[in-house]
Design an enzyme around this catalytic site. Sequence first.
Site, PDB file in Angstrom:
ATOM      1  N   SER A  23      16.370  21.639 -15.722  1.00  0.00           N
ATOM      2  CA  SER A  23      15.258  22.569 -15.851  1.00  0.00           C
ATOM      3  C   SER A  23      15.767  23.870 -16.429  1.00  0.00           C
ATOM      4  O   SER A  23      16.854  24.336 -16.079  1.00  0.00           O
ATOM      5  CB  SER A  23      14.617  22.818 -14.488  1.00  0.00           C
ATOM      6  OG  SER A  23      13.735  23.942 -14.533  1.00  0.00           O
ATOM      7  N   LYS A  73      17.686  21.271 -10.504  1.00  0.00           N
ATOM      8  CA  LYS A  73      16.883  20.082 -10.780  1.00  0.00           C
ATOM      9  C   LYS A  73      17.672  19.030 -11.565  1.00  0.00           C
ATOM     10  O   LYS A  73      18.431  19.346 -12.478  1.00  0.00           O
ATOM     11  CB  LYS A  73      15.633  20.440 -11.591  1.00  0.00           C
ATOM     12  CG  LYS A  73      14.631  21.315 -10.862  1.00  0.00           C
ATOM     13  CD  LYS A  73      13.988  20.584  -9.699  1.00  0.00           C
ATOM     14  CE  LYS A  73      13.127  19.419 -10.133  1.00  0.00           C
ATOM     15  NZ  LYS A  73      11.978  19.830 -10.965  1.00  0.00           N
ATOM     16  N   HIS A  93       0.829  -1.222   0.000  1.00  0.00           N
ATOM     17  CA  HIS A  93       0.000   0.000   0.000  1.00  0.00           C
ATOM     18  C   HIS A  93       0.861   1.269   0.000  1.00  0.00           C
ATOM     19  O   HIS A  93       0.409   2.329   0.449  1.00  0.00           O
ATOM     20  CB  HIS A  93      -0.962   0.022   1.197  1.00  0.00           C
ATOM     21  CG  HIS A  93      -1.781  -1.218   1.338  1.00  0.00           C
ATOM     22  ND1 HIS A  93      -2.923  -1.454   0.606  1.00  0.00           N
ATOM     23  CD2 HIS A  93      -1.597  -2.321   2.105  1.00  0.00           C
ATOM     24  CE1 HIS A  93      -3.431  -2.634   0.930  1.00  0.00           C
ATOM     25  NE2 HIS A  93      -2.640  -3.190   1.837  1.00  0.00           N
ATOM     26  N   GLU A 101      10.599   8.336 -16.645  1.00  0.00           N
ATOM     27  CA  GLU A 101       9.247   8.844 -16.879  1.00  0.00           C
ATOM     28  C   GLU A 101       8.755   8.486 -18.271  1.00  0.00           C
ATOM     29  O   GLU A 101       7.581   8.139 -18.460  1.00  0.00           O
ATOM     30  CB  GLU A 101       9.228  10.357 -16.671  1.00  0.00           C
ATOM     31  CG  GLU A 101       9.447  10.776 -15.228  1.00  0.00           C
ATOM     32  CD  GLU A 101       9.653  12.265 -15.049  1.00  0.00           C
ATOM     33  OE1 GLU A 101       9.607  12.738 -13.902  1.00  0.00           O
ATOM     34  OE2 GLU A 101       9.882  12.964 -16.067  1.00  0.00           O
TER      35      GLU A 101
END
Length: 337
Positions: free
Chosen positions: A280, A286, A159, A293
């Site tokens: 970024s 970043k 979970h 992704e």
Amino acid sequence: MSGPKGARGKRFSGALDPAAARMNASVGFDYRLLSHDVAGSIAHANMLASRGLITDADAKEIAAGLSRVETRLATGELAWDDALEDVHMNVEARLVDEIGEAGRRLHTARSRNDQVATDLKLYARAAAAQLCMRIDQVRRALLVQARAHVDTLLPGYTHLQRAQPTRLAHHLLAYDAMMSRDHARISDAAKRADASPLGSGALAATTLPIDREHTMRGLGFSQVTRNSLDAVGDRDFAIELVGACALAHVHLSRLGEELVLWASQEFGFVKIGEAYCSGSSLMPQKVNPDLAELVRAKTGRIIGDWVTLMTVVKGLPLAYNKDLQETQEPLYDAVET
């Protein structure tokens, strides 16, 4: 053969409307079948010669001519012609240009319907072998990391809540287990592509005394299809292969999701190499896990390919319908993604 009518022949008084021709043409994507189309044609020519339907001299001239045409098309020396619709007509027209009348005899006892079904099965078998090889490469990489991290502990989750401690090696080997099933599914899907449809003709075979087992052996199939109506309209093998690709990518997506989570400051379990990340334009601090992704995102694309295939074939009457042309791009996309 190479005129503006393409495959329309003498039945039609003129060429397709340009807009219709653009919609009808498939050579913009079925060029991928070039090597398989040539292999099928050489096997077919050899069979025709073995049955006395063409001469041995013709068969040799056709085989040599096809090899030259394949090389010239593959290297770009010859341009693909949209007016000829597809890979089959492009190859055959160029063969006639190359060797003359002998090239016209290649299409004896054959339709583009059984020809494309054969080409696609050859493509699917070759693609399945490549996919299995790539899966094995990923599995080997997982094993390397697992061996290096037998003693690396991390929380196990249920979970998405911390549950029990586990070893990173054990976690990585869970993905190896998934990929072992992916390998098996793709290999199994390839079995449905292992029956030669060549000789089925447009839908009802041919009255000429062909030898289907001859071409079957020449192309490395283990059997011939048994129903010509089914053979020219069957794309089950493509649907199965794309479905197996989709599930394999779902497993990669799960791995990508975990890498995204683990690389975040909230988890901080891993650092992904900068060669596999982006930055970024606004926030220079970043380091974004873009590749993980994208792996996660591309899964939806392959699932979409499977849905497209299922939707195309769901309402088709026997036997061949032009709708089946639309089964090719989802197959290629799933394999190449």
